[in-house]
Design a protein around this motif. Structure first.
Motif, mmCIF file in Angstrom:
data_model
loop_
_atom_site.group_PDB
_atom_site.id
_atom_site.type_symbol
_atom_site.label_atom_id
_atom_site.label_comp_id
_atom_site.label_asym_id
_atom_site.label_seq_id
_atom_site.Cartn_x
_atom_site.Cartn_y
_atom_site.Cartn_z
ATOM 1 N N PRO B 80 -3.717 65.504 -15.236
ATOM 2 C CA PRO B 80 -4.439 66.783 -15.238
ATOM 3 C C PRO B 80 -4.254 67.543 -13.923
ATOM 4 C CG PRO B 80 -5.967 64.916 -15.283
ATOM 5 C CD PRO B 80 -4.603 64.359 -15.134
ATOM 6 N N GLN B 81 -4.566 68.819 -13.987
ATOM 7 C CA GLN B 81 -4.413 69.652 -12.785
ATOM 8 C C GLN B 81 -5.313 69.129 -11.669
ATOM 9 O OE1 GLN B 81 -5.418 73.775 -13.404
ATOM 10 N NE2 GLN B 81 -4.046 74.433 -11.793
ATOM 11 N N GLU B 82 -6.554 68.838 -12.028
ATOM 12 C CA GLU B 82 -7.473 68.276 -11.025
ATOM 13 C C GLU B 82 -7.718 66.827 -11.395
ATOM 14 O OE1 GLU B 82 -10.873 70.578 -9.587
ATOM 15 O OE2 GLU B 82 -10.165 72.142 -10.920
ATOM 16 N N LEU B 83 -7.018 65.951 -10.718
ATOM 17 C CA LEU B 83 -7.132 64.528 -11.034
ATOM 18 C C LEU B 83 -8.403 63.965 -10.405
ATOM 19 C CD1 LEU B 83 -5.710 61.908 -12.138
ATOM 20 C CD2 LEU B 83 -4.891 61.596 -9.826
ATOM 21 N N GLY B 84 -9.224 63.355 -11.248
ATOM 22 C CA GLY B 84 -10.416 62.705 -10.716
ATOM 23 C C GLY B 84 -10.113 61.258 -10.421
ATOM 24 N N MET B 85 -10.910 60.651 -9.602
ATOM 25 C CA MET B 85 -10.811 59.200 -9.376
ATOM 26 C C MET B 85 -12.146 58.696 -8.838
ATOM 27 S SD MET B 85 -7.949 59.271 -6.368
ATOM 28 C CE MET B 85 -6.691 59.798 -7.489
ATOM 29 N N TYR B 86 -12.274 57.381 -8.817
ATOM 30 C CA TYR B 86 -13.516 56.806 -8.311
ATOM 31 C C TYR B 86 -13.309 56.456 -6.848
ATOM 32 C CZ TYR B 86 -13.845 56.305 -13.323
ATOM 33 O OH TYR B 86 -13.835 56.560 -14.667
ATOM 34 N N ASN B 87 -14.062 57.122 -5.990
ATOM 35 C CA ASN B 87 -13.828 56.963 -4.549
ATOM 36 C C ASN B 87 -14.068 55.547 -4.047
ATOM 37 O OD1 ASN B 87 -13.023 59.568 -4.308
ATOM 38 N ND2 ASN B 87 -15.019 60.352 -3.668
ATOM 39 N N HIS B 88 -14.926 54.777 -4.762
ATOM 40 C CA HIS B 88 -15.204 53.415 -4.281
ATOM 41 C C HIS B 88 -14.218 52.395 -4.852
ATOM 42 C CE1 HIS B 88 -17.408 53.665 -8.044
ATOM 43 N NE2 HIS B 88 -17.627 52.357 -8.037
ATOM 44 N N PHE B 89 -13.279 52.843 -5.679
ATOM 45 C CA PHE B 89 -12.228 51.951 -6.183
ATOM 46 C C PHE B 89 -11.032 52.027 -5.240
ATOM 47 C CE2 PHE B 89 -12.677 51.249 -11.048
ATOM 48 C CZ PHE B 89 -14.022 50.975 -10.907
ATOM 49 N N THR B 90 -10.287 50.929 -5.124
ATOM 50 C CA THR B 90 -8.999 51.025 -4.429
ATOM 51 C C THR B 90 -8.006 51.661 -5.405
ATOM 52 O OG1 THR B 90 -8.260 48.874 -5.237
ATOM 53 C CG2 THR B 90 -9.439 48.901 -3.116
#
Lengths: 378, 297
Positions: B80-90
């Motif tokens: 996606p254009q704005e890729l999300g992720m979980y900041n507490h995951f490596t």
């Protein structure tokens, strides 16, 4: 699927969850140490610690003659509060408690006798088909199977019961808050972290992810209830060797009117089981709210509101909230029934049925709600 | 393999965002080109099954994607254009999670993660928390996640945003290498991202499909209409009236300009070979900010 559930759990276990859990256990330890643990010779528990053999000689069903012998103690001040030397206090505490138990046993017998007389009168009037008759008969049948209140050392269980089930049901409130704040991001968190697009575009992005998230929420609820109940049990009873675990539940003053034939340990396990069902159902409801509102803050606030709300509603109405069962001891304290088309239905099975139905409905609605995300992804 | 879009339409409330878009794709790289706000992202979200269109169908080998369901999404890779992720995951845990979503086993996932991280030069950073990643690293992580399941259809929305020039070159090379047996659709408003690697370019404007063709075909439409000239600065306003000025460069006392016009815009003008960028400018000359874009390049 196992992997997905593991990841969903991992997403939930963020710092605030550990903080609430630590606060819950810390508060429980503080409350018991400052309020419930004996300080000096101020309770039957302290007497038991000082002279266990003397106490054990009295433990068991009440001997009416002995209770009568100690009856003069009822005219004295409360033995635990007196300034007498410890040795005198120990005797006074034991005798006072013994005679109070004898009084409770008499009251119990009196209640049964009065109910039997009332039933006989109703039968004479031909009221066998009325709700009042059925309700009283049911009560009498249940009470008839109970043991008479006896003399037991159950103060540790009393404090445990008060903490888990007395107003405001501290244990239930902690579990409720842990679920409300821990599970609010179950679905909503994906919007916040902008992961919804990746999830929706994956082959697991429909039913499988909802099932994994729901399973993770259920596991979270099970772990929360187990940790809080287990830690409370250990804090309350371990220092006293779980003394009184096999005493009948009606030996405690808050559960004097219980219609259930249970000992302390059985009652605690039942309380745990009921709270578990309540927590699982509540967890699924929070999941539904999280998918519906797509906002962790709104979900937490509404869920926390449900935790608090049931404390201010009477039992008749609060069974409709899944949070009611978190304060599970309320269902065991006394005989309360609904009039279900002329037949008495106990609060406990009714509340359990309501909670299960609410949980199942929420579980069925979650996939539908999540599928609506495709109409307006973040 | 054939991916076909039939009369795709979409509205957000009363606003019509996509109007009757139809095209079909077979293995190869396709560039979806258009200014910001023309519906490229909406179209890609529909193709990635993230958004339900208000009209039309997406067909994979003749079968509706909604009927294919999980089977359709199993062949997709989507960035996606704005890729999300979980900041507490490596980075590694994040990729393992995406692999689990895509149905890969743990060992398959680990093998693929190592392989792709090596290609996009992220192998040494995988055990850092996602919250500590730079924009470029996040983009590279996004590219890895899109490729984890060996997708037959790869949809990349603005994939090169945040990448430095060297990473862009690596990325273009990677896309070229993997495109032989799969459909790759990448959207961009930066022409150079697709100029050399796209087999076909799809031009979109105001929610509509304007043109589809190879870069050479599209550029060929402007043959004889693109001019280069060295002019005094005072003549620039006149040139802007005659044609579309797509590039201006200061050269000593004068200006080196590139103009699209039906006739020579001035005496000194020399015809030059049209490029994809010329095509882009020709189509979007009236788009607000287009002149600003041209002058800045």
């Amino acid at each position: 699927m196992k992997h997905l559930i593991g990841f969903e759990l991992r997403k939930l276990l963020i710092l605030r969850v550990w903080i609430i859990l630590a606060a819950a256990i810390g508060f429980t330890a503080f409350w018991f140490i400052s309020t419930a643990y004996p300080k000096g010779m101020n309770s039957i528990l302290a007497v038991y610690k000082a002279e266990p053999e003397r106490v054990k000689q009295l433990i068991g069903p009440v001997d009416p003659q002995l209770a009568e012998k100690y009856a003069y103690r009822l005219d004295e001040e409360r033995a635990e509060d007196s300034d007498k030397p410890d040795e005198e206090k120990i005797t006074a505490i034991l005798e006072q408690h013994y005679t109070v138990t004898g009084y409770q046993a008499n009251l119990f017998k009196q209640e049964v006798l009065e109910a039997q007389q009332k039933i006989a009168r109703m039968e004479e009037r031909g009221e066998q088909n009325t709700f009042a008759y059925r309700d009283l008969s049911k009560w009498l049948t249940m009470w008839g199977s109970l043991e008479l209140p006896g003399f037991y050392v159950t103060e540790d269980w009393l404090h445990l019961f008060l903490y888990t089930s007395g107003f405001p049901g501290v244990c239930g409130v902690w579990i409720g808050l842990l679920l409300a704040f821990g599970l609010a991001p179950l679905f909503a968190g994906e919007t916040v972290s902008r992961m919804d697009a990746l999830i929706l575009s994956s082959p697991s992005g429909r039913l499988r992810i909802v099932a994994a998230k729901t399973a993770a929420a259920v596991l979270f609820a099970v772990c929360s209830v187990t940790l809080i109940f287990a830690s409370t049990l250990l804090i309350a009873c371990l220092p006293f060797g779980f003394i009184g675990w096999d005493a009948p539940l009606n030996d405690l003053y808050p559960t004097w009117a219980t219609p259930y034939h249970l000992n302390m340990l059985q009652a605690f396990i039942l309380q745990y089981g009921i709270a578990l069902i309540g927590a699982i159902s509540f967890a699924v409801v929070i999941g539904l709210l999280s998918a519906l509102l797509r906002s962790s803050i709104s979900t937490s606030l509404i869920a926390a509101g449900m935790v608090i709300a049931h404390l201010f509603l009477n039992d008749r109405w609060s069974v409709l909230l899944p949070t009611f069962l978190l304060n599970s001891g309320r269902l065991l304290q006394s005989y309360s029934t609904y009039n279900w088309f002329g037949y008495p239905v106990l609060y406990a099975p009714f509340a359990l049925a309501c909670t299960l139905i609410i949980g199942i409905l929420a579980a069925l609605l979650s996939p539908v709600t999540f599928s609506r995300w495709r109409r307006s992804p973040s | 393999m054939k991916l076909e879009l039939r009369s795709i339409q979409h509205r957000f409330g009363k606003k019509q965002v996509l109007r009757d878009i139809s095209f079909s794709l077979s293995p190869g790289v396709y560039g979806l080109l258009g200014p910001n706000g023309t519906g490229k992202t909406t179209l890609m979200r529909i193709m990635a099954d993230v958004l339900a269109p208000t009209g039309g169908q997406v067909l994979l080998d003749g079968q509706d994607k909604d009927k294919l369901g999980d089977t359709y999404r199993a062949v997709l890779g989507y960035l996606p254009q704005e890729l999300g992720m979980y900041n507490h995951f490596t980075g590694r845990a994040f990729l393992r999670y995406i692999a689990a979503l895509k149905g890969l086993t743990r060992s398959e996932a680990d093998e693929r993660i190592e392989q792709l991280a090596g290609i996009v030069n992220l192998a040494d950073e995988l055990d850092k928390k996602c919250g500590k990643y730079s924009g470029g690293m996040k983009r590279r992580l996004g590219i890895i996640q899109a490729l984890l399941n060996h997708p037959a259809v790869l949809i990349l929305d603005e994939p090169s945003v945040g990448l430095d020039p060297l990473e862009r070159v690596h990325f273009r090379k990677l896309i070229s290498e993997i495109s032989s047996d799969r459909i790759v659709l990448l959207s961009t408003h930066i022409v150079s991202d697709i100029d050399f690697i796209a087999r076909q370019v799809i031009l979109m404007g105001q929610g509509k499909l304007l043109r589809q063709g190879t870069p050479a075909e599209l550029a060929g439409e402007l043959a004889g209409e693109v001019w280069q000239a060295y002019i005094p600065a005072r003549l620039l306003p006149q040139l802007e009236e005659i044609g579309t000025v797509i590039n201006v460069q200061q050269q000593g006392e004068g200006l080196d300009v590139r103009v699209i016009a039906g006739r020579p815009p001035c005496e000194q003008a020399m015809p030059v070979t049209p490029s994809l960028e010329d095509v882009y400018m020709h189509h979007f000359k009236s788009t607000p900010g287009s002149r600003k874009v041209a002058l800045s390049r």
